[in-house]
Design an enzyme around this catalytic site. Structure first.
Site, PDB file in Angstrom:
ATOM      1  N   ALA A  60      48.570   4.454  -2.090  1.00 47.70           N
ATOM      2  CA  ALA A  60      49.081   3.782  -3.283  1.00 47.70           C
ATOM      3  C   ALA A  60      49.585   4.840  -4.256  1.00 47.70           C
ATOM      4  CB  ALA A  60      47.976   2.955  -3.921  1.00 47.70           C
ATOM      5  N   GLY A 105      47.931   8.982  -7.379  1.00 50.55           N
ATOM      6  CA  GLY A 105      48.039   8.331  -6.081  1.00 50.55           C
ATOM      7  C   GLY A 105      46.669   8.313  -5.428  1.00 50.55           C
ATOM      8  N   LYS A 106      46.510   7.529  -4.413  1.00 55.21           N
ATOM      9  CA  LYS A 106      45.262   7.555  -3.649  1.00 55.21           C
ATOM     10  C   LYS A 106      45.502   6.905  -2.308  1.00 55.21           C
ATOM     11  CE  LYS A 106      40.831   8.567  -4.404  1.00 55.21           C
ATOM     12  NZ  LYS A 106      40.321   9.438  -5.469  1.00 55.21           N
ATOM     13  N   GLY A 107      44.813   7.401  -1.291  1.00 51.24           N
ATOM     14  CA  GLY A 107      44.954   6.823   0.029  1.00 51.24           C
ATOM     15  C   GLY A 107      43.597   6.595   0.642  1.00 51.24           C
ATOM     16  N   ASP A 146      38.539  13.296  -0.448  1.00 54.13           N
ATOM     17  CA  ASP A 146      37.776  12.311  -1.212  1.00 54.13           C
ATOM     18  C   ASP A 146      36.554  11.964  -0.351  1.00 54.13           C
ATOM     19  OD1 ASP A 146      38.310  10.650  -3.843  1.00 54.13           O
ATOM     20  OD2 ASP A 146      37.498   9.221  -2.425  1.00 54.13           O
TER      21      ASP A 146
END
Ligand code: GLU
Length: 415
Positions: A60, A105-107, A146
């Protein structure tokens, strides 16, 4: 009682509160509430037994007004779109609050990571990179570790992406191993940043760190380094936990010793036969400072009234629900919000990215000193904003961050 709001609903609630306090123009609020791009991929992965399993992954991209999208990738069975949306939005605010030139952002991939072999994880990571390669890049979107991803995962991302573009693209990912362009100090950075926030918050209460008791939920990378640093400064680390439970001793632990035990046995539970407590009990245990450094939604309206700590420093992302926030604010608990408390990691990610472009490695002390400088400055700015507007620290941090992103947008214009 489960949290009333999903993580993204909670993130939007927090945003609205800060946007109202800022009197943000409605059209800018509308823009900032939405993600610029959200990618979903279904990743077929060949398992060791020859079968093929399909795991769903996301990336995202919330906002890039202040710089390329930046944020980690997590592997966990509970990863879902809502969570990734919340986490990526928080990354935008996190980067803005410590004033580094990145967006958010992050996935993540929803997968049974604990039961996967190294080879399975490698195949899954490389496939994921192939599927999102067009949407990441050193000037576009820069992933990092993460929950349940680490420097090895980043090495695979670096390698796969570099093969696709045809040159070694060091800047595409941070949190890499030192041998592959990683920064000294990156592994410790988030935990050490959390520890620095504990120290600064304790100072506001005119207390000596040596007389401070700290309960830490979690014993992963963030929790461990926070505990190690606080112990070194003389604080008493009275509680530690992992997914199997926690331990409590009012005399305090040596985190290095506890880690040695955990490495041998797989859990902190059973360490020197000290009192075992549940993760729930840890959150309401007797301590001056509580550091939730595990997953989201840990402090809720159910347990918030029983929290005994006067200070909460959020090592994890989103550990406190919006309802719990209200309760704690009324109780006078001083919260150092996640987007500030755990920003040491992304700050050193930024330094890693800078070093990759400079082709020059900084020494560890320089990295950690610069990280602390940025964090302490942000801590003071947030504190001053909270006082000025008479709001809680989370709202203050968001106000600072949202204003910076909104200002960047206004200066660029919307043509
Ligand atoms: N995953 C970490 C965070 O939530 C680090 C992100 C990064 O270094 O880009 O802040």
């Amino acid at each position: 009682m489960p949290a009333k709001y999903s993580p993204f609903e909670g993130a939007l609630k927090q945003f609205e509160k800060a946007a109202n306090a800022l009197k943000l123009e409605p059209h800018i609020a509308d823009i900032l509430k939405k993600h610029q791009k959200v990618i979903t991929v279904n990743i077929p992965v060949k398992m060791d037994d020859g079968s093929v399993k399909v795991f769903t992954g996301y990336r995202a991209q919330h906002n890039n007004f202040r710089g390329p999208y930046k944020g980690g990738i997590r592997y966990h069975p509970d990863v879902n779109l809502d969570e990734v949306l919340a986490l990526s939005m928080w990354m935008t605010w996190k980067c803005a609050v410590v004033d580094i030139p990145f967006g958010g952002g992050k996935g993540g991939i929803s997968c049974p990571v604990k039961y996967m072999s190294v080879a399975e994880k490698e195949r899954m990571t490389r496939k994921y990179v192939q599927m999102i390669a067009k949407d990441i890049g050193p000037e576009l979107d820069i992933p990092a570790p993460d929950v349940y991803t680490d420097s090895q995962t980043m090495a695979w991302i670096f390698d796969e992406y570099s093969k696709i573009v045809g040159y070694p693209a060091y800047g595409v990912v941070t949190g890499k191993p030192i041998e592959l362009g990683g920064s000294l100090g990156r592994t410790q950075a988030t935990g050490y940043g959390v520890a620095a926030c504990v120290r600064e918050a304790v100072k506001l209460f005119n207390k000596d760190i040596k007389e401070t008791t700290v309960a830490i939920q979690g014993f992963g990378n963030v929790a461990y380094y926070a505990a190690e640093k606080l112990y070194k400064w003389g604080a008493k680390v009275v509680a530690i936990s992992d997914s199997q439970g926690g331990i409590y001793d009012k005399e305090g632990f040596d985190p290095i010793d506890v880690m040695e035990y955990k490495q041998k046995t797989g859990t902190v539970v059973g360490y020197k036969e000290v009192k075992k407590i549940s993760n729930e009990a840890l959150l309401i245990s007797e301590c001056d400072v509580l550091v939730p450094a595990a997953l989201e939604d840990q402090i809720t309206s159910t347990n918030a009234p029983q929290v005994k700590a006067k200070i909460i420093v959020e090592g994890a992302n989103g550990p406190t629900t919006p309802e719990a926030d209200e309760i704690l604010f009324k109780k006078g608990v001083y919260i150092v919000p996640d987007i500030l408390a755990n920003a040491g990691g992304v700050t050193v990610s930024y330094f890693e990215w800078v070093q990759n472009f400079q082709k020059f490695q900084w020494d560890e002390q320089t990295v950690l000193n610069r990280m602390e400088e940025k964090l302490v400055k942000a801590f003071k700015d947030v504190n001053a904003t909270a006082k000025k507007y008479n709001v809680d620290n989370r709202t203050a941090a968001l106000m600072l961050a949202i204003k910076r992103v909104a200002d960047a947008y206004k200066l660029k214009g919307d043509y």
